[in-house]
Write a protein that holds these residues in place. Structure first.
Motif, PDB file in Angstrom:
ATOM      1  N   VAL A 132       0.873  -1.173   0.000  1.00 11.13           N
ATOM      2  CA  VAL A 132       0.000   0.000   0.000  1.00 11.13           C
ATOM      3  C   VAL A 132       0.915   1.228   0.000  1.00 11.13           C
ATOM      4  N   SER A 133       0.751   2.071  -1.011  1.00  6.74           N
ATOM      5  CA  SER A 133       1.593   3.256  -1.155  1.00  6.74           C
ATOM      6  C   SER A 133       1.270   4.286  -0.086  1.00  6.74           C
TER       7      SER A 133
ATOM      8  N   ASP B  52       0.063   7.101  -0.392  1.00  3.27           N
ATOM      9  CA  ASP B  52      -1.232   7.766  -0.617  1.00  3.27           C
ATOM     10  C   ASP B  52      -2.414   6.793  -0.559  1.00  3.27           C
ATOM     11  N   GLY B  53      -2.165   5.561  -0.089  1.00  2.00           N
ATOM     12  CA  GLY B  53      -3.243   4.613   0.159  1.00  2.00           C
ATOM     13  C   GLY B  53      -3.624   3.700  -0.991  1.00  2.00           C
ATOM     14  N   ARG B  54      -2.886   3.728  -2.102  1.00  3.34           N
ATOM     15  CA  ARG B  54      -3.212   2.853  -3.237  1.00  3.34           C
ATOM     16  C   ARG B  54      -2.566   1.481  -3.055  1.00  3.34           C
ATOM     17  N   ARG B  55      -3.352   0.442  -3.340  1.00  2.00           N
ATOM     18  CA  ARG B  55      -2.816  -0.921  -3.312  1.00  2.00           C
ATOM     19  C   ARG B  55      -2.080  -1.185  -4.620  1.00  2.00           C
ATOM     20  N   GLN B  56      -0.922  -1.813  -4.516  1.00  2.87           N
ATOM     21  CA  GLN B  56      -0.126  -2.143  -5.694  1.00  2.87           C
ATOM     22  C   GLN B  56       0.037  -3.657  -5.747  1.00  2.87           C
TER      23      GLN B  56
ATOM     24  N   THR C 270       6.510   1.982  -4.489  1.00  2.00           N
ATOM     25  CA  THR C 270       5.561   1.510  -5.504  1.00  2.00           C
ATOM     26  C   THR C 270       5.502   2.430  -6.723  1.00  2.00           C
TER      27      THR C 270
END
Length: 193
Positions: free
Chosen positions: A119-120, A122-126, A174
């Protein structure tokens, strides 16, 4: 120029990915012919070529399974002794190596999870920087095959039913190269067309 051949810090992105996977029992590089690789590195190609990362994961798992069968046939390990965990990592993230120990540490604390997804900041899942249980990925690949396969399918579709830990990883780990602007922002070198 393929992303894998772009350079960062004096090494290609593929070389950096291989360094980040150092210590893995078996490494599979999926994609176009990467040229010279370290001894013991397996290669695979998604079917059809350029069918996306979900199909690439499927091809990588198939290569691991075939390697397992080959080793068992040569008496080097018992049949069915394939990897317990699979590190899935796209080669276009030059700082991905900083996330790998964080993911592994989190899994060590939660051994019943089916994997850990980055999870980056800024909250994005990679999903292309994660560690997944081999048997769970294998189960989902087989399920996808019954529904038309993984060619051009979303990786999130492949992972949707897995019990994953969402793991915050170091800032920038990420960040990936999707455009020449991304490459410039990250300090990745390559010959622009």
């Amino acid at each position: 120029m393929p992303k894998a051949e772009l350079k960062f810090g004096g090494a290609t992105l593929l070389q950096r990915a291989l360094e980040a996977a150092h210590g893995a029992g078996t490494v599979v590089v999926v994609g176009p012919d990467p040229g010279t690789l370290p001894d013991g590195t397996l290669t695979a190609r998604e079917d059809p070529p350029f069918a996306g990362p979900a199909a690439a994961i499927e091809a990588g798992l198939a290569a691991l399974e075939q390697d397992d069968v080959t080793r068992a046939g040569h008496g080097r390990l018992p049949s069915g002794t394939h990897a317990r965990w699979v590190l899935v990592m796209a080669c276009d993230m030059p700082f991905a190596g900083t996330a790998v120990p964080v993911l592994l540490s989190e899994l060590a604390e939660h051994p019943d999870a089916e994997g850990a997804i980055s999870v980056s900041a800024d909250g994005r899942r990679q999903p292309l920087l994660g560690v997944y249980r081999f048997s769970a990925l294998q189960r989902e690949v087989l399920a996808a095959a019954e529904q038309g396969g993984l060619a051009n399918a979303a990786v999130f579709r492949l992972l949707a039913r897995l019990d994953l830990l969402a793991v915050p990883v170091p800032a920038g780990s990420t960040d990936d190269v999707d455009t020449w602007g991304d490459a410039a922002a990250l300090g990745v070198d390559g010959d622009q067309p």
